[in-house]
Scaffold this motif. Structure first.
Motif, short mmCIF file in Angstrom:
data_model
loop_
_atom_site.label_atom_id
_atom_site.label_comp_id
_atom_site.label_asym_id
_atom_site.label_seq_id
_atom_site.Cartn_x
_atom_site.Cartn_y
_atom_site.Cartn_z
N LEU A 27 23.35 43.37 34.08
CA LEU A 27 23.45 44.08 35.36
C LEU A 27 22.71 43.34 36.47
CD1 LEU A 27 23.04 47.75 34.12
CD2 LEU A 27 25.13 46.69 35.02
N ALA A 28 21.70 42.54 36.11
CA ALA A 28 21.03 41.72 37.11
C ALA A 28 21.98 40.64 37.64
CB ALA A 28 19.78 41.08 36.51
N LYS A 29 22.94 40.25 36.83
CA LYS A 29 23.94 39.26 37.26
C LYS A 29 25.09 39.92 38.01
CE LYS A 29 23.21 35.70 33.73
NZ LYS A 29 22.97 34.60 34.70
N ASN A 30 25.48 41.11 37.54
CA ASN A 30 26.59 41.82 38.16
C ASN A 30 26.33 43.31 38.05
OD1 ASN A 30 28.93 42.83 39.20
ND2 ASN A 30 30.27 42.06 37.58
N VAL A 31 25.94 43.92 39.15
CA VAL A 31 25.59 45.33 39.17
C VAL A 31 26.77 46.20 38.76
CG1 VAL A 31 26.16 45.69 41.61
CG2 VAL A 31 24.39 47.10 40.52
N MET A 32 28.00 45.66 38.85
CA MET A 32 29.19 46.41 38.47
C MET A 32 29.36 46.49 36.95
SD MET A 32 31.78 44.84 41.30
CE MET A 32 31.34 44.80 43.04
N GLY A 33 28.63 45.67 36.20
CA GLY A 33 28.70 45.71 34.75
C GLY A 33 30.01 45.22 34.18
N GLU A 34 30.66 44.30 34.86
CA GLU A 34 31.99 43.85 34.48
C GLU A 34 32.06 42.33 34.32
OE1 GLU A 34 34.39 47.17 37.21
OE2 GLU A 34 34.12 45.11 37.93
N ALA A 94 24.64 26.79 41.99
CA ALA A 94 23.84 27.93 42.44
C ALA A 94 24.68 29.14 42.81
CB ALA A 94 22.99 27.51 43.64
N THR A 95 26.00 29.00 42.75
CA THR A 95 26.90 30.09 43.13
C THR A 95 27.25 30.95 41.93
OG1 THR A 95 27.89 28.76 44.90
CG2 THR A 95 29.17 30.62 44.10
N SER A 96 27.15 32.26 42.12
CA SER A 96 27.55 33.22 41.10
C SER A 96 28.46 34.25 41.75
CB SER A 96 26.33 33.91 40.49
OG SER A 96 26.72 34.83 39.49
N LEU A 97 29.65 34.41 41.19
CA LEU A 97 30.65 35.28 41.80
C LEU A 97 31.21 36.27 40.78
CD1 LEU A 97 32.70 32.59 43.75
CD2 LEU A 97 31.09 34.22 44.74
N THR A 98 31.59 37.43 41.26
CA THR A 98 32.27 38.43 40.44
C THR A 98 33.56 38.85 41.13
OG1 THR A 98 31.21 40.39 41.42
CG2 THR A 98 30.01 39.25 39.66
N GLN A 99 34.38 39.58 40.38
CA GLN A 99 35.70 40.04 40.79
C GLN A 99 36.71 38.88 40.75
OE1 GLN A 99 36.63 43.38 41.29
NE2 GLN A 99 34.55 43.69 40.48
N SER A 100 37.75 39.08 39.97
CA SER A 100 38.69 38.00 39.68
C SER A 100 39.37 37.45 40.94
CB SER A 100 39.75 38.48 38.69
OG SER A 100 40.51 39.55 39.22
N GLY A 101 39.73 38.32 41.88
CA GLY A 101 40.39 37.84 43.09
C GLY A 101 39.50 36.94 43.92
N VAL A 102 38.23 37.30 44.03
CA VAL A 102 37.27 36.47 44.76
C VAL A 102 37.08 35.14 44.05
CG1 VAL A 102 34.86 36.30 45.49
CG2 VAL A 102 36.09 38.45 45.74
N ILE A 103 36.98 35.19 42.72
CA ILE A 103 36.78 33.97 41.94
C ILE A 103 37.99 33.05 42.08
CG2 ILE A 103 36.56 33.05 39.60
CD1 ILE A 103 34.91 35.60 38.95
N LEU A 104 39.19 33.59 42.02
CA LEU A 104 40.39 32.76 42.18
C LEU A 104 40.41 32.09 43.55
CD1 LEU A 104 43.07 35.05 40.52
CD2 LEU A 104 42.23 32.87 39.62
#
Length: 213
Positions: free
Chosen positions: A47-54, A62-72
């Protein structure tokens, strides 16, 4: 150490979307297995990496991204494959990614989860509702794909990779693309024919689940 690290597990179609991008683009990437079904997504470290738990989570320097559309979208900017040739195309790609996330993937993923992975059986009326919504959104995509090879333009883009996230799991949710939605089946085969394509269960770690074949 790989340039890109993708937090994922084999049963996640949303994680499959960027995994397939990285695979088809020939990127230097490595999967990092997330033990989702044993609760890793609810742990403090995750959860420290992704508060959404997904999943997915993509780490690139240094970049960390979540959500598949944003990542694509980010991968297009860093790798340069499967993107747009104009602002008009970019908006059209975004339109289909939003449709996918809100409707196509959303309904299929929820329906499949309740059928295959939920801890207790879902109410029949809930399953029937979701299956109906899957059919409605599949009809929209099939109509769009009739007479065209890919979702936007004349080539594979991240719109295709997003919409394809759960298509190859079809036996698990009882949709026969070939029989009921031939344009979707033909499109899925065109993606499958891309050099380097792999099924999600072969591309990401964690299949089969313990106690399942």
């Amino acid at each position: 150490m790989a340039e890109y690290t993708l937090y994922c597990f084999a049963q996640s179609g949303n994680a499959y979307k960027p995994a397939l991008y990285l695979q088809l683009a020939g990127a230097d990437w490595a999967p990092r297995f997330v033990d989702f079904f044993n609760g890793e997504g609810r742990g403090a470290d995750f959860l420290a990496k992704n508060v959404m738990g997904e999943v997915p989570i993509l780490e690139h320097g240094a970049t960390s991204l979540t959500q598949s559309g944003v990542i694509l979208d980010y991968l297009v900017s860093t790798i340069g494959r499967f993107g747009w040739n104009s602002e008009e195309e970019r908006r059209e790609i975004l339109r289909w990614i939003l449709f996918d996330n809100h409707k196509f993937t959303s309904y299929i993923a929820t329906y499949r989860f309740l059928l295959n992975f939920a801890p207790k059986p879902a109410a029949p009326e809930v399953l029937e509702f979701l299956k109906g919504r899957v059919k409605v959104t599949a009809k929209v995509l099939a109509a769009h794909l009739a007479g065209r090879d890919f979702v936007v333009g004349d080539r594979l883009t991240i719109a295709d990779l997003s919409l394809a996230g759960y298509v190859y799991f079809a036996p698990e949710y009882g949709i026969d693309w070939a029989a009921d939605y031939p344009p979707i089946q033909a499109w899925a085969e065109r993606i499958k024919a891309q050099p380097g394509w792999r099924h999600p269960y072969d591309l990401m770690p964690g299949h089969p689940l313990p106690g399942r074949s």
